[in-house]
Scaffold this active site. Structure first.
Site, mmCIF file in Angstrom:
data_model
loop_
_atom_site.group_PDB
_atom_site.id
_atom_site.type_symbol
_atom_site.label_atom_id
_atom_site.label_comp_id
_atom_site.label_asym_id
_atom_site.label_seq_id
_atom_site.Cartn_x
_atom_site.Cartn_y
_atom_site.Cartn_z
ATOM 1 C CB SER A 1 -0.987 0.003 1.127
ATOM 2 O OG SER A 1 -1.614 1.173 1.310
ATOM 3 C CE1 TYR B 1 -3.899 -2.224 5.319
ATOM 4 C CE2 TYR B 1 -3.299 -0.050 4.480
ATOM 5 C CZ TYR B 1 -3.769 -1.177 4.472
ATOM 6 O OH TYR B 1 -3.905 -1.314 2.835
#
Length: 698
Positions: free
Chosen positions: A576, A589
């Site tokens: 990501s 995350y």
């Protein structure tokens, strides 16, 4: 007319057939399809069917007879109008006036085009004159196991007479072509009233005045031969000389096969990568465990349709069922000499039989590999071809079984086999095959493939020719995803990426389904958006386990297989933008994604020597179609940006340089770039985010 059969399937549906009444070509296609649906009658791509109709000649407006026949390279089981050729029957028969003998066969095939009636015709096949020179309206040319067993028996003509008396003709082996058509015509003229002809070592011709009569004639002839063989088998008392070794239990066979397949795949792929198939059916086990395997296997197959797909003979492995096939070095010491010997014997066969104008020698590796007590492997350019090769060899086993019960099995002489395998017309057919897709011959495994980004990645890889193993923790998602693909494209494996045994099982399924793996994509994931204070230890552990530990375990298990194969490979991790960019409410995350990115770099540095490339694709803002945006993550991100969930797609689109919404298929394109185009790239990152300046790698 008796519609009860024991050895073949009666599939004629009066309702469907009546709906086609008056449409002879459609009825011929229907007959072809139901014949091709029974592998005991003919294999995929095998056999041929035809019908003759009266049509208006577009130039003279006169009534002319037209023969409709399966075109070159087609399959009767899936035959459609686009796969057939329509030829003027009279013109085809007039070719007898210009035929100059056996040396003229190849020229005659070119002349078939001068007989074309239907301008949308598929290229006429080599079997065209065999149908055209016979007078019957409907003709089936099939390769039933039982009939080829009769045709391949050493006293085939005598056996044909014993089974059918004067109602069947017999023609000795001859390569398909115009002259064989003349021989069939001659046989019929000398034996008026026969219902069909047995072709020595080859197959069966049957006919009828209607499509249904032709269908029933074919089934009845096959049924009679099958019953005869069963009776002879009972009289003989044993099959293939009886059992020599015992099979391992089913689960042990599959376990051994999945361990061994990557090694076999690597060895079979010395020229081009191959895809594998495994079968341990009762028919296969009876043959490979028998006393007669050692005698029969080297003889090779008899029917041209068989050995064109299976090669002239299989490779029989000299491995005991007790062998520890997980010991790569030890097993390779046994396998490598066996493969070298097989390749050398194939080269010797080629050099002994070749002609001045023969095509260059093709891949000398085996297609069929036999492991007594375990099962049979087949390797080819794609899964369908590998599976079909296996099915053809099963047909060959049935033929050997039947012929041995009748009298003794005979195979084609090596020179005859070579002349078929390296026939210039066969070579021309191979050259007409469409170019292979970019990921043909590749096997991928994708985590999180039940939906969202993972499913889009699988879609892209399949569309570009790869076989894909879909894994997901949700079985319902997997089953729904599987339904969107065609046969032979994918396999599924329920997989929890946080558990080592679950990942091992998924890779085992990949090996058993396709022979190994080339591309590993870790796409499984979830997202939790919380501040430091709100992030609980269970949140932290969940993110680390699925994203980081899962990536580690997938790489660890997958690399072991990649190294067994020795073919290099690709690992692509879906991380990501958040692994590069610091933002609020993202500690768990973002940290996990950063770990994924650096692990990719570490593995790239470690695995380069083995030609294993490791790269990362960084999505951002994939809201539409992504499953992680269906829950609390979307709410958390909306809260972090001070907007509503409904405003997220527009928000993410507006903040990137290109002002583009990012879709799951965009991420799939990033993966495809790494595995199909950037073959000299490793340790790299592709950002698929529409352009985020603060996420630029440099």
């Amino acid at each position: 007319m008796d519609k009860t059969f024991k050895y073949v399937n009666y599939l004629w549906d009066d309702k469907k057939a009546n709906a086609l009444k008056g449409k002879e070509v459609d009825l011929f296609l229907y007959r072809s399809n139901i014949l091709g649906a029974d592998l005991r009658i003919t294999n995929y791509g095998g056999g041929n069917t035809s019908c003759k109709t009266i049509e208006k000649d577009p130039l003279t407006n006169e009534d002319v007879e037209v023969m409709w026949i399966k075109g070159s390279g087609g399959d009767i089981g899936t035959l459609t109008r686009s796969g057939i050729a329509g030829l003027y029957t009279n013109r085809l028969r007039n070719l007898k006036n210009v035929y100059k003998g056996l040396d003229d066969e190849d020229r005659m095939v070119g002349l078939f085009n001068h007989c074309i009636y239907d301008l949308d015709s598929r290229a006429p096949s080599i079997d065209t004159p065999l149908h055209g020179l016979l007078p019957f309206k409907h003709i089936d040319h099939l390769h039933p196991d039982a009939l080829i067993a009769v045709a391949a028996a050493e006293d085939s003509e005598k056996i044909t007479k014993e089974i059918w008396g004067d109602t069947m003709g017999w023609v000795p082996w001859q390569r398909p072509g115009f002259d064989l058509g003349l021989q069939l015509e001659k046989c019929l003229n000398e034996n008026p009233g026969i219902r069909g002809i047995v072709l020595g070592s080859h197959g069966l011709f049957t006919w009828g005045d209607t499509s249904y009569e032709c269908y029933m004639n074919s089934l009845e002839v096959i049924e009679t031969a099958s019953a005869y063989i069963e009776q002879k088998t009972k009289e003989k008392g044993s099959v293939f000389g009886g059992e020599k070794i015992k099979s391992l239990p089913s689960e042990k066979r599959k376990e051994k096969a999945s361990e061994l397949m990557p090694l076999l795949r690597g060895l079979c792929s010395s020229e081009k990568p191959m895809i594998g198939h495994f079968t341990d059916s009762d028919v296969v086990l009876e043959y490979i465990n028998s006393n007669d395997l050692e005698r029969l296997a080297p003889m090779g197959t008899s029917c041209p349709d068989h050995f064109l797909r299976t090669k002239i003979q299989p490779l029989v492995l000299n491995l005991d069922t007790a062998e520890d096939v997980s010991n790569t070095d030890s097993i390779l010491k046994k396998l490598q000499p066996a493969f070298e010997q097989y390749r050398q014997e194939y080269a010797d066969y080629y050099n002994a039989c070749k002609h001045d104008n023969s095509p260059a020698m093709r891949d000398p590796n085996p297609v069929i590999i036999i492991y007594p007590g375990v099962g049979m492997f087949s390797f080819a350019k794609n899964k369908q071809t590998a599976r079909v090769a296996s099915e053809f060899y099963v047909n060959a086993i049935n033929v050997m079984r039947g012929a041995e019960a009748i009298s003794a099995y005979t195979s084609l002489p090596r020179q005859e086999a070579f002349d078929i395998e390296y026939w210039l017309l066969e070579e021309a057919k191979l050259q007409r095959m469409p170019a292979e897709q970019p990921l043909s011959r590749k096997v991928a495994i994708v985590t999180g493939a039940g939906g969202g980004i993972g499913k889009s990645i699988a879609d892209k890889l399949v569309a570009e020719g790869a076989n894909v193993v879909l894994t997901d923790i949700n079985e319902d998602y997997l089953k729904d995803a599987e339904k969107t693909y065609k046969k032979d494209q994918v396999a599924i494996a329920l997989c929890d990426v946080t558990k080592e045994d679950s990942i091992k099982e998924a890779f085992s399924k990949a090996c058993l389904a396709f022979g190994g793996v080339d591309i590993i994509v870790h796409s499984a994931g979830l997202a939790i958006s919380k501040s430091l204070e709100d992030t609980e230890l269970k949140d932290w552990d969940l993110l680390q386990n699925i994203l980081v530990k899962g990536q580690f375990l997938m790489a660890q298990q997958g690399v072991a297989i990649l190294k067994k194969q020795g073919l290099g490979g690709d690992i692509v991790n879906i991380a990501s933008k958040n692994g590069l960019v610091a933002g609020p409410n993202n500690v768990g995350y973002g940290t996990a994604k950063a770990a994924q990115q650096h692990m990719t770099r570490l593995l790239a540095a470690e695995l380069g020597e083995a030609k294993i490339r490791v790269n990362t694709v960084n999505p951002d803002g994939v809201i539409v179609g992504s499953k992680i945006w269906e829950g609390e993550w979307a709410e958390g991100r909306a809260k972090a940006y001070g907007i509503s969930v409904d405003e997220l797609p527009a928000h993410y689109a507006k903040r990137n340089l290109l002002n583009e919404i990012i879709y799951p298929e965009d991420i799939a394109n990033g993966v495809f770039s790494f595995v199909a185009i950037l073959d000299k790239s490793t340790g790299n990152i592709i950002n698929v985010d529409g352009g985020m300046a603060n996420a630029f790698v440099r």
